[in-house]
Scaffold this active site. Structure first.
Site, PDB file in Angstrom:
ATOM      1  CG  ASP A  40      -8.900  -3.257  -4.651  1.00 38.40           C
ATOM      2  OD1 ASP A  40      -8.435  -2.783  -3.661  1.00 38.40           O
ATOM      3  OD2 ASP A  40      -9.893  -4.279  -4.483  1.00 38.40           O
TER       4      ASP A  40
ATOM      5  NE  ARG B 271      -9.351   7.331  -6.313  1.00 36.25           N
ATOM      6  CZ  ARG B 271      -9.908   6.877  -5.381  1.00 36.25           C
ATOM      7  NH1 ARG B 271      -9.128   6.021  -4.584  1.00 36.25           N
ATOM      8  NH2 ARG B 271     -11.203   6.710  -4.997  1.00 36.25           N
TER       9      ARG B 271
ATOM     10  NE  ARG C 252      -7.141   5.245   1.801  1.00 43.23           N
ATOM     11  CZ  ARG C 252      -8.004   4.343   2.558  1.00 43.23           C
ATOM     12  NH1 ARG C 252      -9.239   4.872   2.718  1.00 43.23           N
ATOM     13  NH2 ARG C 252      -7.791   3.171   2.980  1.00 43.23           N
TER      14      ARG C 252
ATOM     15  CE1 TYR D  73     -13.269  -7.382   1.131  1.00 36.01           C
ATOM     16  CE2 TYR D  73     -11.167  -8.520   0.188  1.00 36.01           C
ATOM     17  CZ  TYR D  73     -11.777  -7.803   1.009  1.00 36.01           C
ATOM     18  OH  TYR D  73     -11.105  -6.931   1.781  1.00 36.01           O
TER      19      TYR D  73
ATOM     20  NE  ARG E 265      -4.114  -1.510   0.109  1.00 36.58           N
ATOM     21  CZ  ARG E 265      -5.195  -2.010   0.854  1.00 36.58           C
ATOM     22  NH1 ARG E 265      -5.514  -0.952   1.787  1.00 36.58           N
ATOM     23  NH2 ARG E 265      -6.200  -2.597   0.576  1.00 36.58           N
TER      24      ARG E 265
HETATM   25  O1  CP3 Z   1       0.402   0.167  -3.118  1.00 31.30           O
HETATM   26  C1  CP3 Z   1      -0.136  -0.683  -3.203  1.00 31.30           C
HETATM   27  O2  CP3 Z   1      -0.145  -1.541  -2.463  1.00 31.30           O
HETATM   28  C2  CP3 Z   1      -0.973  -1.015  -4.541  1.00 31.30           C
HETATM   29  C3  CP3 Z   1      -2.371  -0.850  -4.467  1.00 31.30           C
HETATM   30  C4  CP3 Z   1      -3.339  -1.671  -3.706  1.00 31.30           C
HETATM   31  C5  CP3 Z   1      -4.756  -1.302  -3.420  1.00 31.30           C
HETATM   32  N1  CP3 Z   1      -5.404  -2.614  -3.150  1.00 31.30           N
HETATM   33  C6  CP3 Z   1      -4.984   0.023  -3.491  1.00 31.30           C
HETATM   34  C7  CP3 Z   1      -5.989   0.481  -2.647  1.00 31.30           C
HETATM   35  C8  CP3 Z   1      -3.218  -3.005  -3.531  1.00 31.30           C
HETATM   36  C9  CP3 Z   1      -2.015  -3.987  -3.593  1.00 31.30           C
HETATM   37  C10 CP3 Z   1      -4.295  -3.767  -2.956  1.00 31.30           C
HETATM   38  C11 CP3 Z   1      -4.769  -4.979  -2.625  1.00 31.30           C
HETATM   39  C12 CP3 Z   1      -5.881  -5.267  -1.715  1.00 31.30           C
HETATM   40  N2  CP3 Z   1      -7.317  -4.692  -2.023  1.00 31.30           N
HETATM   41  C13 CP3 Z   1      -5.996  -6.133  -0.818  1.00 31.30           C
HETATM   42  C14 CP3 Z   1      -4.808  -7.034  -0.588  1.00 31.30           C
HETATM   43  C15 CP3 Z   1      -3.914  -6.379   0.289  1.00 31.30           C
HETATM   44  C16 CP3 Z   1      -4.163  -6.286   1.717  1.00 31.30           C
HETATM   45  O3  CP3 Z   1      -4.412  -4.877   2.116  1.00 31.30           O
HETATM   46  O4  CP3 Z   1      -4.296  -7.123   2.374  1.00 31.30           O
HETATM   47  C17 CP3 Z   1      -7.340  -6.087  -0.395  1.00 31.30           C
HETATM   48  C18 CP3 Z   1      -7.702  -6.999   0.959  1.00 31.30           C
HETATM   49  C19 CP3 Z   1      -8.053  -5.205  -0.885  1.00 31.30           C
HETATM   50  C20 CP3 Z   1      -9.472  -4.835  -0.632  1.00 31.30           C
HETATM   51  C21 CP3 Z   1      -9.612  -3.452  -0.183  1.00 31.30           C
HETATM   52  N3  CP3 Z   1      -9.574  -2.314  -1.153  1.00 31.30           N
HETATM   53  C22 CP3 Z   1      -9.512  -2.746   0.935  1.00 31.30           C
HETATM   54  C23 CP3 Z   1      -9.852  -3.607   2.385  1.00 31.30           C
HETATM   55  C24 CP3 Z   1      -9.696  -1.541   0.929  1.00 31.30           C
HETATM   56  C25 CP3 Z   1      -9.583  -0.419   2.049  1.00 31.30           C
HETATM   57  C26 CP3 Z   1     -10.889   0.010   2.226  1.00 31.30           C
HETATM   58  C27 CP3 Z   1     -10.538   1.486   2.912  1.00 31.30           C
HETATM   59  O5  CP3 Z   1     -10.712   2.492   2.207  1.00 31.30           O
HETATM   60  O6  CP3 Z   1     -10.091   1.736   3.901  1.00 31.30           O
HETATM   61  C28 CP3 Z   1      -9.515  -1.295  -0.440  1.00 31.30           C
HETATM   62  C29 CP3 Z   1      -9.584   0.114  -1.081  1.00 31.30           C
HETATM   63  C30 CP3 Z   1      -8.266   0.471  -1.484  1.00 31.30           C
HETATM   64  N4  CP3 Z   1      -7.208  -0.307  -2.354  1.00 31.30           N
HETATM   65  C31 CP3 Z   1      -7.583   1.799  -1.499  1.00 31.30           C
HETATM   66  C32 CP3 Z   1      -6.140   1.793  -2.268  1.00 31.30           C
HETATM   67  C33 CP3 Z   1      -5.219   2.772  -2.482  1.00 31.30           C
HETATM   68  C34 CP3 Z   1      -8.210   3.041  -0.947  1.00 31.30           C
HETATM   69  C35 CP3 Z   1      -9.129   3.575  -1.687  1.00 31.30           C
HETATM   70  C36 CP3 Z   1      -9.239   5.061  -1.823  1.00 31.30           C
HETATM   71  O7  CP3 Z   1      -8.257   5.678  -1.822  1.00 31.30           O
HETATM   72  O8  CP3 Z   1     -10.456   5.768  -1.361  1.00 31.30           O
END
Ligand code: CP3
Length: 353
Positions: A81, A45, A36, A156, A32
């Site tokens: 994602d 974004r 953010r 999911y 990540r």
């Molecule tokens: O920098 C990186 O790691 C690359 C980007 C990345 C994102 N999601 C961006 C993201 C990666 C590798 C993921 C994978 C992902 N997504 C996983 C596996 C990794 C982990 O954390 O275990 C999972 C479980 C998800 C599902 C998911 N997507 C979650 C739980 C969330 C967070 C919800 C929140 O807003 O708190 C997301 C959204 C997400 N994925 C964001 C980002 C940058 C936030 C979206 C935003 O900016 O509003």
């Protein structure tokens, strides 16, 4: 398909460490790292839906490169994602800020399998275009491709969104094993295809995220999950890029996650690296594992933890420094940059190439 390059042909420290080869200095990236914690990410974004951002190559490229420019990390991870391949095959999914992926219609019965067709490269030309643009800009810095593992994707789909206890998922797994295995076989196809497209377009390594596997007993993992993750990882073996396998709270599962066909074991912060090394018989390079919450502690505390983890990682056949899970949104990005500098400075005393 490529073949595995010889030791002298691998230039990046990240891929070298993943192969257990000597490095110039310990490589570091952060799960990540794109997201953010960065004001430049929040600016890009503004007013753009998460899934729209993930499917727009100009945005994917820029967001993926932001942390590389800012922190000088040794690897980029594709901004995407884990639900993007489901979205690509037509599953109705939305990513809600502060919540995560939410399904319009949760997976409930065999009839729902028809709504999850196989993924083909033609469905994701944007992903191939993003990877090609990113790798052209990165030059020698490797891009890490990624996908969600079948179990985490299934969770999911079945729960309909993020879940505290994964109870519906476990009820399906045990209550209708035939349907469970058919669902996971389909998801393994989708994950494998998603990763293959990324590698064909230029990704130098891949990470399979089984984020929620730590909720499973070892027995359930072996019976209901490992065969499907193994299918994904074995399919990727043909591409010749190293495969990192990561999950949260998976200390009890590390040997099985390795056996599923990983080259590198991702270790979350709950398991110390020496335990991870001994649980996998010292056979695997490790990735990890600073607790992301500790980035909020005073710098001296963080620096001590970074040094400890580097010392511990030196006992593995290879070490990629990372956090033990993703960067938290409120993290001060300057602290991440300082961690990179410290890893590079201290990690130069690692075995030299
Ligand atoms: O920098 C990186 O790691 C690359 C980007 C990345 C994102 N999601 C961006 C993201 C990666 C590798 C993921 C994978 C992902 N997504 C996983 C596996 C990794 C982990 O954390 O275990 C999972 C479980 C998800 C599902 C998911 N997507 C979650 C739980 C969330 C967070 C919800 C929140 O807003 O708190 C997301 C959204 C997400 N994925 C964001 C980002 C940058 C936030 C979206 C935003 O900016 O509003």
């Amino acid at each position: 398909m490529t073949t595995t390059p010889g030791p002298d042909e691998i230039v990046s420290d990240l891929v070298r460490a993943a192969r257990g080869l000597p490095v110039r200095r310990t490589p570091v990236w952060f799960m990540r790292q794109a997201g953010r914690s960065l004001p430049e990410y929040r600016a890009l974004r503004e007013g753009v839906e998460m899934l729209t951002a993930c499917r727009t190559p100009e945005l994917v490229t820029e967001i993926t490169l932001q942390p590389v420019r800012r922190h000088g990390v040794d690897g980029a991870i594709l901004f995407s994602d884990i639900v993007v391949p489901l979205h690509a095959v037509g599953v109705e999914v939305d990513i809600r800020a502060g919540v995560g992926p939410v399904m319009a219609r949760p997976f409930r019965s065999r009839a729902d399998l028809a709504r999850i067709p196989a993924l083909t490269a033609e469905m994701i030309p944007d992903i191939a275009a993003s990877v090609a643009d990113i790798t052209a800009e990165l030059g020698p810095v490797p891009l890490i491709g990624f996908a969600g593992a079948p179990f985490t994707l299934a969770s999911y789909l079945v729960e309909g969104g993020p879940s505290k206890n994964h109870e519906r998922t476990k009820a399906l797994m045990h209550g209708d094993p035939g349907l469970w295995h058919d669902l996971c076989a389909r998801l393994a196809e989708i994950s494998g295809a998603f990763l293959e497209v990324q590698v064909a377009a230029g990704a130098s390594a891949v990470q399979l995220f089984d984020s929620w596997a730590g909720f499973l007993s070892r027995r359930d993992y072996r019976e209901f999950v490992e065969p499907h993750s193994a299918r994904v990882l074995h399919r990727l073996a043909r591409t010749g890029v190293p495969r990192i396998h990561f999950g949260v709270g998976t200390g009890e599962l590390l040997a099985d996650m390795a056996a599923a066909g990983a080259d590198v074991i991702g270790v979350d912060y709950r398991t110390d690296l020496p335990s991870a090394v001994s649980r996998t018989q010292g056979q695997y390079p490790v990735q990890g594992n600073l607790d992301p919450a500790l980035l909020f502690a005073p710098w001296d505390v963080i620096a001590d933890q970074v040094r400890r983890i580097l010392d511990e990682g030196a006992a593995a056949p290879g070490h990629i420094f990372n956090l033990g899970h993703g960067v938290l949104p409120q993290t001060d990005p300057d602290v991440l940059t300082k961690v990179v500098e410290l890893v590079h400075e201290k990690g130069s005393s690692a075995p030299q190439m």
